[in-house]
Design a protein around this motif. Structure first.
Motif, PDB file in Angstrom:
ATOM      1  N   UNK A  25       8.911 -28.979   1.201  1.00 43.14           N
ATOM      2  CA  UNK A  25      10.035 -29.033   0.268  1.00 43.14           C
ATOM      3  C   UNK A  25       9.785 -30.229  -0.645  1.00 43.14           C
ATOM      4  N   UNK A  26       9.896 -29.974  -1.952  1.00 39.58           N
ATOM      5  CA  UNK A  26       9.748 -31.039  -2.937  1.00 39.58           C
ATOM      6  C   UNK A  26      10.812 -30.838  -4.009  1.00 39.58           C
ATOM      7  N   UNK A  27      10.778 -31.655  -5.033  1.00 45.37           N
ATOM      8  CA  UNK A  27      11.762 -31.542  -6.097  1.00 45.37           C
ATOM      9  C   UNK A  27      11.681 -30.197  -6.809  1.00 45.37           C
ATOM     10  N   UNK A  28      12.742 -29.852  -7.528  1.00 44.08           N
ATOM     11  CA  UNK A  28      12.847 -28.540  -8.169  1.00 44.08           C
ATOM     12  C   UNK A  28      11.675 -28.236  -9.098  1.00 44.08           C
ATOM     13  N   UNK A  29      11.165 -29.224  -9.800  1.00 43.81           N
ATOM     14  CA  UNK A  29      10.042 -29.010 -10.712  1.00 43.81           C
ATOM     15  C   UNK A  29       8.727 -29.445 -10.053  1.00 43.81           C
ATOM     16  N   UNK A  30       8.630 -29.296  -8.739  1.00 39.67           N
ATOM     17  CA  UNK A  30       7.452 -29.667  -7.948  1.00 39.67           C
ATOM     18  C   UNK A  30       7.115 -31.144  -8.035  1.00 39.67           C
ATOM     19  N   UNK A  31       8.137 -31.982  -8.205  1.00 38.17           N
ATOM     20  CA  UNK A  31       7.926 -33.423  -8.195  1.00 38.17           C
ATOM     21  C   UNK A  31       8.343 -33.975  -6.835  1.00 38.17           C
ATOM     22  N   UNK A  32       8.014 -35.237  -6.599  1.00 35.86           N
ATOM     23  CA  UNK A  32       8.325 -35.879  -5.334  1.00 35.86           C
ATOM     24  C   UNK A  32       9.817 -36.089  -5.136  1.00 35.86           C
ATOM     25  N   UNK A  33      10.188 -36.309  -3.886  1.00 37.53           N
ATOM     26  CA  UNK A  33      11.577 -36.571  -3.509  1.00 37.53           C
ATOM     27  C   UNK A  33      11.818 -38.076  -3.425  1.00 37.53           C
ATOM     28  N   UNK A  34      13.052 -38.485  -3.700  1.00 39.56           N
ATOM     29  CA  UNK A  34      13.415 -39.878  -3.458  1.00 39.56           C
ATOM     30  C   UNK A  34      13.503 -40.076  -1.943  1.00 39.56           C
ATOM     31  N   UNK A  35      13.532 -41.323  -1.504  1.00 33.59           N
ATOM     32  CA  UNK A  35      13.673 -41.593  -0.067  1.00 33.59           C
ATOM     33  C   UNK A  35      14.929 -40.955   0.495  1.00 33.59           C
ATOM     34  N   UNK A  36      16.034 -41.064  -0.241  1.00 33.61           N
ATOM     35  CA  UNK A  36      17.304 -40.505   0.200  1.00 33.61           C
ATOM     36  C   UNK A  36      17.247 -38.983   0.283  1.00 33.61           C
ATOM     37  N   UNK A  37      16.673 -38.338  -0.729  1.00 35.58           N
ATOM     38  CA  UNK A  37      16.556 -36.877  -0.712  1.00 35.58           C
ATOM     39  C   UNK A  37      15.662 -36.419   0.438  1.00 35.58           C
ATOM     40  N   UNK A  38      14.537 -37.094   0.623  1.00 41.68           N
ATOM     41  CA  UNK A  38      13.612 -36.721   1.693  1.00 41.68           C
ATOM     42  C   UNK A  38      14.286 -36.837   3.059  1.00 41.68           C
TER      43      UNK A  38
END
Length: 99
Positions: free
Chosen positions: A66-79
């Motif tokens: 699972x990564x960000x909507x546009x295939x970018x990295x997640x923030x620490x909080x989101x991860x």
């Protein structure tokens, strides 16, 4: 890029992905949409690891990320949020859909 990596019947983990999701799955990735609360993410698995019927995801097999909507990295909080959810509910299909 920070992502959440999942394997069936195992705890998910937050890892740093050194490559893009397509390369991670050797060019055979299937990108789905994953919704958690009001936030959308990309749920990426191997193209042979998803079963679709009537335009709905019916089953998932094998590893996924699972990564960000546009295939970018997640923030620490989101991860951390995604990891907790995945550890509790695994491959809950109610929040996973086709793009």
């Amino acid at each position: 890029m920070r992502i959440v990596e999942m394997h069936p019947r195992e705890e998910s983990s937050v890892i740093a992905l050194e490559t893009d999701p397509q390369t991670y799955f050797h060019g055979e990735a299937k990108i789905l949409s994953f919704t958690l609360g009001e936030k959308k993410y990309s749920f990426v698995c191997h193209q042979d690891g998803v079963q679709v019927k009537n335009n709905e995801v019916k089953a998932l097999y094998g590893p996924a990320i699972v990564c960000g909507e546009a295939l970018q990295g997640l923030s620490e909080q989101e991860a951390s949020l995604v990891q907790r959810y995945m550890n509790d509910y695994q491959f809950d299909l109610s929040n996973i859909s086709l793009h």
